[in-house]
Design a protein around this motif. Structure first.
Motif, short mmCIF file in Angstrom:
data_model
loop_
_atom_site.label_atom_id
_atom_site.label_comp_id
_atom_site.label_asym_id
_atom_site.label_seq_id
_atom_site.Cartn_x
_atom_site.Cartn_y
_atom_site.Cartn_z
N MET A 3 0.84 -1.18 0.00
CA MET A 3 0.00 0.00 0.00
C MET A 3 0.89 1.24 0.00
O MET A 3 1.89 1.30 0.69
CB MET A 3 -0.90 -0.02 1.24
CG MET A 3 -1.73 1.23 1.41
SD MET A 3 -2.75 1.15 2.88
CE MET A 3 -4.30 1.60 2.15
N ALA A 4 0.46 2.24 -0.73
CA ALA A 4 1.20 3.49 -0.77
C ALA A 4 0.98 4.26 0.53
O ALA A 4 0.00 4.06 1.23
CB ALA A 4 0.73 4.32 -1.95
N VAL A 5 1.88 5.15 0.82
CA VAL A 5 1.75 6.02 1.97
C VAL A 5 0.74 7.11 1.61
O VAL A 5 0.80 7.70 0.54
CB VAL A 5 3.10 6.66 2.34
CG1 VAL A 5 2.96 7.62 3.49
CG2 VAL A 5 4.12 5.57 2.67
N VAL A 6 -0.21 7.34 2.52
CA VAL A 6 -1.24 8.35 2.28
C VAL A 6 -0.92 9.61 3.07
O VAL A 6 -0.20 9.57 4.07
CB VAL A 6 -2.65 7.83 2.66
CG1 VAL A 6 -3.03 6.63 1.82
CG2 VAL A 6 -2.74 7.50 4.14
N SER A 7 -1.45 10.73 2.60
CA SER A 7 -1.35 11.98 3.34
C SER A 7 -2.65 12.17 4.09
O SER A 7 -3.72 11.97 3.53
CB SER A 7 -1.13 13.15 2.38
OG SER A 7 0.14 13.05 1.78
N LEU A 8 -2.55 12.55 5.34
CA LEU A 8 -3.74 12.80 6.15
C LEU A 8 -3.91 14.29 6.37
O LEU A 8 -2.93 15.02 6.49
CB LEU A 8 -3.65 12.09 7.50
CG LEU A 8 -3.66 10.57 7.48
CD1 LEU A 8 -3.55 10.04 8.90
CD2 LEU A 8 -4.91 10.04 6.81
N ASP A 9 -5.18 14.70 6.43
CA ASP A 9 -5.50 16.08 6.76
C ASP A 9 -6.63 16.05 7.79
O ASP A 9 -7.02 14.98 8.26
CB ASP A 9 -5.88 16.89 5.51
CG ASP A 9 -7.07 16.32 4.76
OD1 ASP A 9 -7.90 15.60 5.36
OD2 ASP A 9 -7.18 16.60 3.55
N GLY A 10 -7.15 17.20 8.12
CA GLY A 10 -8.19 17.30 9.13
C GLY A 10 -9.43 16.48 8.82
O GLY A 10 -10.09 15.96 9.71
N ARG A 11 -9.77 16.34 7.54
CA ARG A 11 -10.95 15.56 7.16
C ARG A 11 -10.69 14.07 7.10
O ARG A 11 -11.55 13.27 7.43
CB ARG A 11 -11.49 16.04 5.81
CG ARG A 11 -12.24 17.34 5.90
CD ARG A 11 -12.97 17.59 4.62
NE ARG A 11 -11.99 17.66 3.54
CZ ARG A 11 -11.94 18.61 2.63
NH1 ARG A 11 -12.82 19.56 2.65
NH2 ARG A 11 -11.03 18.61 1.71
N SER A 12 -9.52 13.66 6.68
CA SER A 12 -9.25 12.23 6.50
C SER A 12 -8.70 11.56 7.76
O SER A 12 -8.70 10.34 7.85
CB SER A 12 -8.28 12.02 5.33
OG SER A 12 -7.05 12.67 5.58
N PHE A 13 -8.26 12.34 8.75
CA PHE A 13 -7.67 11.75 9.94
C PHE A 13 -8.67 10.90 10.71
O PHE A 13 -8.38 9.76 11.05
CB PHE A 13 -7.08 12.83 10.86
CG PHE A 13 -6.41 12.24 12.06
CD1 PHE A 13 -5.10 11.80 11.98
CD2 PHE A 13 -7.07 12.10 13.27
CE1 PHE A 13 -4.47 11.23 13.07
CE2 PHE A 13 -6.46 11.53 14.37
CZ PHE A 13 -5.15 11.10 14.27
N GLY A 14 -9.84 11.43 11.00
CA GLY A 14 -10.85 10.71 11.78
C GLY A 14 -11.21 9.37 11.16
O GLY A 14 -11.15 8.33 11.83
#
Length: 132
Positions: A1-12
């Motif tokens: 799996m590739a590394v994903v970037s998290l932000d305020g919306r995707s973290f939860g």
């Protein structure tokens, strides 16, 4: 799996997903952080069932603040929503592999049981403090 970037919306949503979530906190201006990303990417290739993520603290200052990230690089490991590790400082690739091994080996049923017992005992203490 590739590394994903998290932000305020995707973290939860990433946090509540069952399984292991490994998050590297970094900044472009941080020299040790420049090593973290490639190391995380190499370990991620070996473990496609784990979510590996990076958070750029300059792009996501509110998320970093909410999670108490003040120094980079930082690494957090979650499993089934439980924070297992909150580490500040560089993490070499062999240690990342060892952290993955330890997170996999953890008895999550035992963890849930211990948390439930702690919460129940803490609730009894609060009730007793209020004369109840």
């Amino acid at each position: 799996m590739a590394v994903v970037s998290l932000d305020g919306r995707s973290f939860g949503p990433a946090l509540v997903r069952p399984g292991i979530l490994l998050i590297g906190w970094w900044a472009k201006w941080c020299a040790p952080c420049c090593v973290l990303g490639p190391d995380v990417a190499r370990v991620a290739q070996q473990h496609p069932d784990i979510t590996f993520a990076l958070v750029d603290v300059d792009a996501e200052p509110e998320l970093a603040e909410v999670l108490g990230v003040q120094t980079m690089p930082a690494l957090m490991v979650f499993r089934d929503g439980f924070l297992l590790l909150n580490h500040v400082g560089p993490v070499p690739e062999p240690l990342l592999e060892d952290l993955v091994r330890q997170a996999r080996a953890l008895d999550m049923d035992g963890v849930r049981h211990e948390v439930a017992e702690y919460r129940a005992s803490n609730a009894r203490v609060r009730i007793g403090q209020h004369g109840g």
